[in-house]
Write a protein that holds these residues in place. Structure first.
Motif, mmCIF file in Angstrom:
data_model
loop_
_atom_site.group_PDB
_atom_site.id
_atom_site.type_symbol
_atom_site.label_atom_id
_atom_site.label_comp_id
_atom_site.label_asym_id
_atom_site.label_seq_id
_atom_site.Cartn_x
_atom_site.Cartn_y
_atom_site.Cartn_z
ATOM 1 N N PRO A 5 0.803 -1.222 0.000
ATOM 2 C CA PRO A 5 0.000 0.000 0.000
ATOM 3 C C PRO A 5 0.842 1.281 0.000
ATOM 4 N N HIS A 6 1.896 1.305 0.793
ATOM 5 C CA HIS A 6 2.677 2.545 0.814
ATOM 6 C C HIS A 6 3.815 2.542 -0.188
ATOM 7 N N VAL A 7 4.420 1.390 -0.440
ATOM 8 C CA VAL A 7 5.542 1.355 -1.385
ATOM 9 C C VAL A 7 5.051 1.596 -2.805
ATOM 10 N N VAL A 8 3.949 0.965 -3.190
ATOM 11 C CA VAL A 8 3.422 1.158 -4.535
ATOM 12 C C VAL A 8 2.375 2.271 -4.547
ATOM 13 N N GLY A 9 1.321 2.105 -3.778
ATOM 14 C CA GLY A 9 0.215 3.069 -3.818
ATOM 15 C C GLY A 9 0.627 4.492 -3.506
ATOM 16 N N ALA A 10 1.281 4.688 -2.377
ATOM 17 C CA ALA A 10 1.652 6.052 -1.977
ATOM 18 C C ALA A 10 2.758 6.624 -2.848
ATOM 19 N N SER A 11 3.666 5.779 -3.311
ATOM 20 C CA SER A 11 4.739 6.272 -4.187
ATOM 21 C C SER A 11 4.161 6.766 -5.505
ATOM 22 N N TRP A 12 3.274 5.975 -6.105
ATOM 23 C CA TRP A 12 2.670 6.392 -7.372
ATOM 24 C C TRP A 12 1.788 7.616 -7.170
ATOM 25 N N ALA A 13 1.062 7.675 -6.060
ATOM 26 C CA ALA A 13 0.227 8.846 -5.778
ATOM 27 C C ALA A 13 1.093 10.097 -5.656
ATOM 28 N N SER A 14 2.214 9.977 -4.970
ATOM 29 C CA SER A 14 3.119 11.128 -4.827
ATOM 30 C C SER A 14 3.631 11.594 -6.190
ATOM 31 N N ILE A 15 3.984 10.652 -7.039
ATOM 32 C CA ILE A 15 4.442 11.007 -8.390
ATOM 33 C C ILE A 15 3.323 11.731 -9.138
ATOM 34 N N TYR A 16 2.110 11.214 -9.051
ATOM 35 C CA TYR A 16 0.962 11.831 -9.720
ATOM 36 C C TYR A 16 0.807 13.291 -9.280
ATOM 37 N N TYR A 34 -4.167 3.535 -7.246
ATOM 38 C CA TYR A 34 -2.958 2.868 -7.745
ATOM 39 C C TYR A 34 -2.775 1.492 -7.109
ATOM 40 N N PHE A 35 -3.056 1.382 -5.833
ATOM 41 C CA PHE A 35 -2.942 0.095 -5.158
ATOM 42 C C PHE A 35 -3.911 -0.918 -5.759
ATOM 43 N N SER A 36 -5.080 -0.469 -6.181
ATOM 44 C CA SER A 36 -6.080 -1.362 -6.764
ATOM 45 C C SER A 36 -5.577 -2.056 -8.021
ATOM 46 N N ALA A 37 -4.656 -1.426 -8.717
ATOM 47 C CA ALA A 37 -4.112 -2.052 -9.927
ATOM 48 C C ALA A 37 -3.421 -3.373 -9.610
ATOM 49 N N LEU A 38 -2.977 -3.548 -8.389
ATOM 50 C CA LEU A 38 -2.286 -4.782 -7.999
ATOM 51 C C LEU A 38 -3.231 -5.950 -7.777
ATOM 52 N N GLU A 39 -4.504 -5.681 -7.715
ATOM 53 C CA GLU A 39 -5.479 -6.745 -7.470
ATOM 54 C C GLU A 39 -5.389 -7.842 -8.535
ATOM 55 N N ARG A 40 -5.040 -7.476 -9.730
ATOM 56 C CA ARG A 40 -4.935 -8.444 -10.830
ATOM 57 C C ARG A 40 -3.859 -9.499 -10.590
ATOM 58 N N LEU A 41 -2.885 -9.216 -9.757
ATOM 59 C CA LEU A 41 -1.820 -10.192 -9.523
ATOM 60 C C LEU A 41 -2.356 -11.534 -9.037
ATOM 61 N N GLY A 42 -3.382 -11.494 -8.218
ATOM 62 C CA GLY A 42 -3.963 -12.732 -7.703
ATOM 63 C C GLY A 42 -4.581 -13.593 -8.791
ATOM 64 N N GLN A 43 -4.931 -12.989 -9.897
ATOM 65 C CA GLN A 43 -5.544 -13.730 -10.997
ATOM 66 C C GLN A 43 -4.532 -14.600 -11.736
ATOM 67 N N TYR A 44 -3.260 -14.371 -11.522
ATOM 68 C CA TYR A 44 -2.238 -15.162 -12.193
ATOM 69 C C TYR A 44 -2.021 -16.523 -11.550
ATOM 70 N N LEU A 45 -2.545 -16.703 -10.357
ATOM 71 C CA LEU A 45 -2.461 -18.017 -9.718
ATOM 72 C C LEU A 45 -3.484 -18.952 -10.368
ATOM 73 N N PRO A 46 -3.175 -20.222 -10.452
ATOM 74 C CA PRO A 46 -4.102 -21.178 -11.080
ATOM 75 C C PRO A 46 -5.446 -21.225 -10.349
ATOM 76 N N ASP A 47 -6.473 -21.600 -11.082
ATOM 77 C CA ASP A 47 -7.821 -21.710 -10.518
ATOM 78 C C ASP A 47 -8.130 -23.120 -10.038
ATOM 79 N N ASN A 48 -7.108 -23.865 -9.633
ATOM 80 C CA ASN A 48 -7.391 -25.211 -9.149
ATOM 81 C C ASN A 48 -7.566 -25.209 -7.634
ATOM 82 N N GLU A 49 -8.009 -26.335 -7.129
ATOM 83 C CA GLU A 49 -8.417 -26.452 -5.727
ATOM 84 C C GLU A 49 -7.324 -26.075 -4.729
ATOM 85 N N GLN A 50 -6.083 -26.413 -5.014
ATOM 86 C CA GLN A 50 -5.022 -26.139 -4.047
ATOM 87 C C GLN A 50 -4.734 -24.638 -3.901
#
Length: 103
Positions: free
Chosen positions: A17-28, A49-65
């Motif tokens: 949240p602070h390393v990505v979200g706040a850093s990008w917000a400060s740049i903006y 900006y932090f919300s953009a990271l939500e997609r990372l979880g989608q890269y994990l497989p959709d199997n039971e484990q």
């Protein structure tokens, strides 16, 4: 799910949240020459900006484990967004104060 199975995700959500979200917000704000955004404007931009990271979880497989960790990631992401917007993330609040002081 065992604690050791979510350890790395917990550490990531402690920092992102602070390393990505706040850093990008400060740049903006800096590049748009907005020296004094309100605290809520800053929080909103961090959350955006932090919300953009939500997609990372989608890269994990959709199997039971992977279902438990994917569920944890979605839940933790929602908690972190709420904390950002409600001013409950001390590191984001610290970054806001630093931006206002040194922007």
């Amino acid at each position: 799910m065992r604690e050791d199975e979510r350890f790395e995700i917990e550490r990531a959500y402690d920092l992102l949240p602070h390393v990505v979200g706040a850093s990008w917000a400060s740049i903006y704000f800096r590049l748009n020459k907005i020296k004094n955004p309100t605290v809520q404007e800053f929080r909103d931009k961090v959350a955006e900006y932090f919300s953009a990271l939500e997609r990372l979880g989608q890269y994990l497989p959709d199997n039971e484990q992977f279902l438990p960790i994917k569920s944890y990631i979605r839940s933790r992401h929602d908690v972190e967004i709420r904390k950002i917007l409600d001013g409950e993330n001390p590191e984001v609040e610290k970054r806001y104060k630093r931006y206002i002081d040194y922007g």
